[in-house]
Design a protein around this motif. Structure first.
Motif, PDB file in Angstrom:
ATOM      1  N   TYR A 121      -5.690 -14.678  -7.845  1.00 53.28           N
ATOM      2  CA  TYR A 121      -4.802 -13.702  -8.465  1.00 53.28           C
ATOM      3  C   TYR A 121      -3.902 -13.035  -7.428  1.00 53.28           C
ATOM      4  O   TYR A 121      -2.737 -12.740  -7.699  1.00 53.28           O
ATOM      5  N   ASP A 122      -4.436 -12.794  -6.234  1.00 56.98           N
ATOM      6  CA  ASP A 122      -3.603 -12.238  -5.165  1.00 56.98           C
ATOM      7  C   ASP A 122      -2.444 -13.182  -4.850  1.00 56.98           C
ATOM      8  O   ASP A 122      -1.303 -12.749  -4.629  1.00 56.98           O
ATOM      9  N   ARG A 123      -2.731 -14.477  -4.839  1.00 61.74           N
ATOM     10  CA  ARG A 123      -1.702 -15.470  -4.542  1.00 61.74           C
ATOM     11  C   ARG A 123      -0.658 -15.529  -5.652  1.00 61.74           C
ATOM     12  O   ARG A 123       0.547 -15.590  -5.398  1.00 61.74           O
ATOM     13  N   VAL A 124      -1.109 -15.474  -6.894  1.00 55.84           N
ATOM     14  CA  VAL A 124      -0.196 -15.582  -8.039  1.00 55.84           C
ATOM     15  C   VAL A 124       0.688 -14.351  -8.146  1.00 55.84           C
ATOM     16  O   VAL A 124       1.920 -14.446  -8.248  1.00 55.84           O
ATOM     17  N   TYR A 125       0.068 -13.174  -8.119  1.00 56.92           N
ATOM     18  CA  TYR A 125       0.841 -11.948  -8.294  1.00 56.92           C
ATOM     19  C   TYR A 125       1.614 -11.559  -7.033  1.00 56.92           C
ATOM     20  O   TYR A 125       2.502 -10.712  -7.093  1.00 56.92           O
ATOM     21  N   GLY A 126       1.282 -12.193  -5.922  1.00 58.58           N
ATOM     22  CA  GLY A 126       1.993 -11.900  -4.679  1.00 58.58           C
ATOM     23  C   GLY A 126       3.312 -12.648  -4.543  1.00 58.58           C
ATOM     24  O   GLY A 126       4.019 -12.489  -3.548  1.00 58.58           O
ATOM     25  N   GLN A 127       3.650 -13.474  -5.538  1.00 58.94           N
ATOM     26  CA  GLN A 127       4.894 -14.242  -5.504  1.00 58.94           C
ATOM     27  C   GLN A 127       5.683 -14.016  -6.795  1.00 58.94           C
ATOM     28  O   GLN A 127       5.130 -13.591  -7.808  1.00 58.94           O
ATOM     29  N   ASP A 128       6.962 -14.305  -6.738  1.00 60.38           N
ATOM     30  CA  ASP A 128       7.794 -14.279  -7.936  1.00 60.38           C
ATOM     31  C   ASP A 128       7.880 -15.711  -8.446  1.00 60.38           C
ATOM     32  O   ASP A 128       8.686 -16.510  -7.962  1.00 60.38           O
ATOM     33  N   LEU A 129       7.070 -16.028  -9.449  1.00 61.49           N
ATOM     34  CA  LEU A 129       6.932 -17.416  -9.895  1.00 61.49           C
ATOM     35  C   LEU A 129       7.525 -17.678 -11.275  1.00 61.49           C
ATOM     36  O   LEU A 129       7.500 -18.816 -11.738  1.00 61.49           O
ATOM     37  N   VAL A 130       8.032 -16.660 -11.927  1.00 58.06           N
ATOM     38  CA  VAL A 130       8.583 -16.835 -13.273  1.00 58.06           C
ATOM     39  C   VAL A 130       9.804 -17.746 -13.229  1.00 58.06           C
ATOM     40  O   VAL A 130      10.700 -17.574 -12.397  1.00 58.06           O
ATOM     41  N   GLY A 131       9.839 -18.724 -14.114  1.00 59.01           N
ATOM     42  CA  GLY A 131      10.968 -19.642 -14.191  1.00 59.01           C
ATOM     43  C   GLY A 131      10.836 -20.855 -13.300  1.00 59.01           C
ATOM     44  O   GLY A 131      11.616 -21.795 -13.403  1.00 59.01           O
ATOM     45  N   ILE A 132       9.841 -20.857 -12.406  1.00 58.30           N
ATOM     46  CA  ILE A 132       9.583 -22.022 -11.561  1.00 58.30           C
ATOM     47  C   ILE A 132       8.613 -22.940 -12.305  1.00 58.30           C
ATOM     48  O   ILE A 132       7.645 -22.469 -12.909  1.00 58.30           O
ATOM     49  N   SER A 133       8.857 -24.216 -12.273  1.00 58.59           N
ATOM     50  CA  SER A 133       8.023 -25.123 -13.055  1.00 58.59           C
ATOM     51  C   SER A 133       7.763 -26.425 -12.309  1.00 58.59           C
ATOM     52  O   SER A 133       8.320 -26.667 -11.226  1.00 58.59           O
ATOM     53  N   GLY A 134       6.887 -27.244 -12.902  1.00 58.57           N
ATOM     54  CA  GLY A 134       6.646 -28.582 -12.392  1.00 58.57           C
ATOM     55  C   GLY A 134       6.167 -28.637 -10.957  1.00 58.57           C
ATOM     56  O   GLY A 134       5.348 -27.826 -10.514  1.00 58.57           O
ATOM     57  N   VAL A 135       6.697 -29.585 -10.216  1.00 61.91           N
ATOM     58  CA  VAL A 135       6.263 -29.838  -8.846  1.00 61.91           C
ATOM     59  C   VAL A 135       6.507 -28.616  -7.960  1.00 61.91           C
ATOM     60  O   VAL A 135       5.678 -28.274  -7.113  1.00 61.91           O
ATOM     61  N   GLU A 136       7.631 -27.938  -8.158  1.00 69.30           N
ATOM     62  CA  GLU A 136       7.935 -26.777  -7.321  1.00 69.30           C
ATOM     63  C   GLU A 136       6.887 -25.679  -7.505  1.00 69.30           C
ATOM     64  O   GLU A 136       6.436 -25.068  -6.531  1.00 69.30           O
ATOM     65  N   LEU A 137       6.481 -25.430  -8.732  1.00 71.33           N
ATOM     66  CA  LEU A 137       5.450 -24.433  -8.984  1.00 71.33           C
ATOM     67  C   LEU A 137       4.135 -24.859  -8.351  1.00 71.33           C
ATOM     68  O   LEU A 137       3.441 -24.045  -7.727  1.00 71.33           O
ATOM     69  N   ALA A 138       3.787 -26.117  -8.498  1.00 71.63           N
ATOM     70  CA  ALA A 138       2.550 -26.629  -7.904  1.00 71.63           C
ATOM     71  C   ALA A 138       2.564 -26.474  -6.391  1.00 71.63           C
ATOM     72  O   ALA A 138       1.554 -26.101  -5.782  1.00 71.63           O
ATOM     73  N   GLN A 139       3.696 -26.715  -5.771  1.00 67.87           N
ATOM     74  CA  GLN A 139       3.803 -26.592  -4.316  1.00 67.87           C
ATOM     75  C   GLN A 139       3.682 -25.148  -3.859  1.00 67.87           C
ATOM     76  O   GLN A 139       3.153 -24.875  -2.785  1.00 67.87           O
ATOM     77  N   ARG A 140       4.161 -24.208  -4.688  1.00 70.59           N
ATOM     78  CA  ARG A 140       4.061 -22.795  -4.330  1.00 70.59           C
ATOM     79  C   ARG A 140       2.622 -22.298  -4.398  1.00 70.59           C
ATOM     80  O   ARG A 140       2.231 -21.395  -3.654  1.00 70.59           O
ATOM     81  N   LEU A 141       1.833 -22.891  -5.294  1.00 72.61           N
ATOM     82  CA  LEU A 141       0.463 -22.429  -5.486  1.00 72.61           C
ATOM     83  C   LEU A 141      -0.565 -23.282  -4.751  1.00 72.61           C
ATOM     84  O   LEU A 141      -1.671 -22.822  -4.488  1.00 72.61           O
ATOM     85  N   ALA A 142      -0.216 -24.520  -4.425  1.00 70.96           N
ATOM     86  CA  ALA A 142      -1.120 -25.412  -3.695  1.00 70.96           C
ATOM     87  C   ALA A 142      -0.286 -26.191  -2.687  1.00 70.96           C
ATOM     88  O   ALA A 142       0.044 -27.357  -2.912  1.00 70.96           O
ATOM     89  N   PRO A 143       0.107 -25.546  -1.597  1.00 73.05           N
ATOM     90  CA  PRO A 143       1.078 -26.135  -0.679  1.00 73.05           C
ATOM     91  C   PRO A 143       0.661 -27.428  -0.002  1.00 73.05           C
ATOM     92  O   PRO A 143       1.514 -28.200   0.423  1.00 73.05           O
ATOM     93  N   ALA A 144      -0.645 -27.693   0.124  1.00 72.86           N
ATOM     94  CA  ALA A 144      -1.065 -28.961   0.726  1.00 72.86           C
ATOM     95  C   ALA A 144      -0.610 -30.107  -0.177  1.00 72.86           C
ATOM     96  O   ALA A 144      -0.826 -30.074  -1.383  1.00 72.86           O
ATOM     97  N   GLY A 145       0.021 -31.127   0.410  1.00 68.39           N
ATOM     98  CA  GLY A 145       0.675 -32.184  -0.356  1.00 68.39           C
ATOM     99  C   GLY A 145      -0.133 -32.768  -1.490  1.00 68.39           C
ATOM    100  O   GLY A 145       0.288 -32.759  -2.642  1.00 68.39           O
ATOM    101  N   ARG A 146      -1.320 -33.286  -1.195  1.00 66.46           N
ATOM    102  CA  ARG A 146      -2.128 -33.945  -2.227  1.00 66.46           C
ATOM    103  C   ARG A 146      -2.589 -32.939  -3.281  1.00 66.46           C
ATOM    104  O   ARG A 146      -2.630 -33.250  -4.472  1.00 66.46           O
ATOM    105  N   GLU A 147      -2.935 -31.728  -2.849  1.00 69.03           N
ATOM    106  CA  GLU A 147      -3.381 -30.708  -3.795  1.00 69.03           C
ATOM    107  C   GLU A 147      -2.270 -30.363  -4.777  1.00 69.03           C
ATOM    108  O   GLU A 147      -2.517 -30.136  -5.960  1.00 69.03           O
ATOM    109  N   ALA A 148      -1.037 -30.305  -4.292  1.00 67.52           N
ATOM    110  CA  ALA A 148       0.088 -29.995  -5.171  1.00 67.52           C
ATOM    111  C   ALA A 148       0.294 -31.092  -6.203  1.00 67.52           C
ATOM    112  O   ALA A 148       0.580 -30.812  -7.369  1.00 67.52           O
ATOM    113  N   VAL A 149       0.147 -32.341  -5.781  1.00 67.51           N
ATOM    114  CA  VAL A 149       0.282 -33.466  -6.712  1.00 67.51           C
ATOM    115  C   VAL A 149      -0.793 -33.398  -7.782  1.00 67.51           C
ATOM    116  O   VAL A 149      -0.530 -33.584  -8.975  1.00 67.51           O
TER     117      VAL A 149
END
Length: 210
Positions: A121-149
């Motif tokens: 929750y700290d990670r989610v609320y610590g960013q402005d993520l509204v309107g971001i979707s798909g791969v970009e959203l995944a990369q913001r929340l799980a920056p490690a390449g395979r984890e984002a995929v």
């Protein structure tokens, strides 16, 4: 052979019909009592054997919910949760435009073994993520390449959509229409921003239990 988008579309249609039914029931004054709300499957902060239960109904893309996370949640954790007096269940209720896919992402991350709900929750609320979707959203929340995929794939699954829509429907049929909403021992708090209200509500339920 039907592709995955067919199943996702069908799941979304079923979810939309369920949510629409919930709004119809609420408009007709037929909301279900909070005493019957199912919460055991929701992510939890605190100890499972805590005597009191706080249900936080939130939208991960809501500015007021972000403020609640920054201002009220630390006080609730310190006063009631860390000492084992209460546990907090979190019900996702994405009602703002652009929040649904964010709820999908959080739902996927919560299912990972060893997931720390508070850190997430700290990670989610610590960013402005509204309107971001798909791969970009995944990369913001799980920056490690395979984890984002993997996260992006989980976000597209029909089961993930069903989980989120079940929570949204649950909020609606129990008469909840705004976020953040706080329910203490199955009674909705009139106003969630005054800390004294939490003291009063939890002390009252403790006295009644004696």
């Amino acid at each position: 052979m039907k592709g995955p988008w067919v199943w996702i579309g069908a799941s979304a249609l079923v979810a939309l019909l369920a949510v629409s039914l919930g709004f119809v029931l609420m408009a007709a004054g037929r909301s279900e009592p909070l005493q019957g709300m199912q919460v055991d499957d929701l992510p939890m902060l605190g100890r499972g054997d805590a005597p009191h239960e706080i249900v936080l109904v939130t939208d991960y893309g809501c500015p007021a919910c972000k403020r609640f996370h920054a201002e009220m949640l630390p006080r609730l954790m310190a006063r009631f949760v860390d000492n084992g007096g209460a546990k907090i269940r979190v019900l996702a209720f994405p009602i703002r435009e652009g929040s649904t896919e964010l709820a999908h992402a959080v739902t996927c991350l919560q299912q990972r073994p060893g997931s720390d709900t508070r850190v997430l929750y700290d990670r989610v609320y610590g960013q402005d993520l509204v309107g971001i979707s798909g791969v970009e959203l995944a990369q913001r929340l799980a920056p490690a390449g395979r984890e984002a995929v993997e996260l992006n794939a989980c976000m597209q699954r029909p089961e993930t959509a069903r989980r989120v829509e079940q929570q949204r429907y649950r909020a609606i049929v129990h008469g909840i229409s705004s976020v953040p909403t706080v329910v203490i021992d199955r009674v909705a708090l009139d106003e969630p921003w005054t800390f004294a209200h939490y003291e009063t509500a939890l002390n009252a339920t403790t006295t009644e239990a004696r």
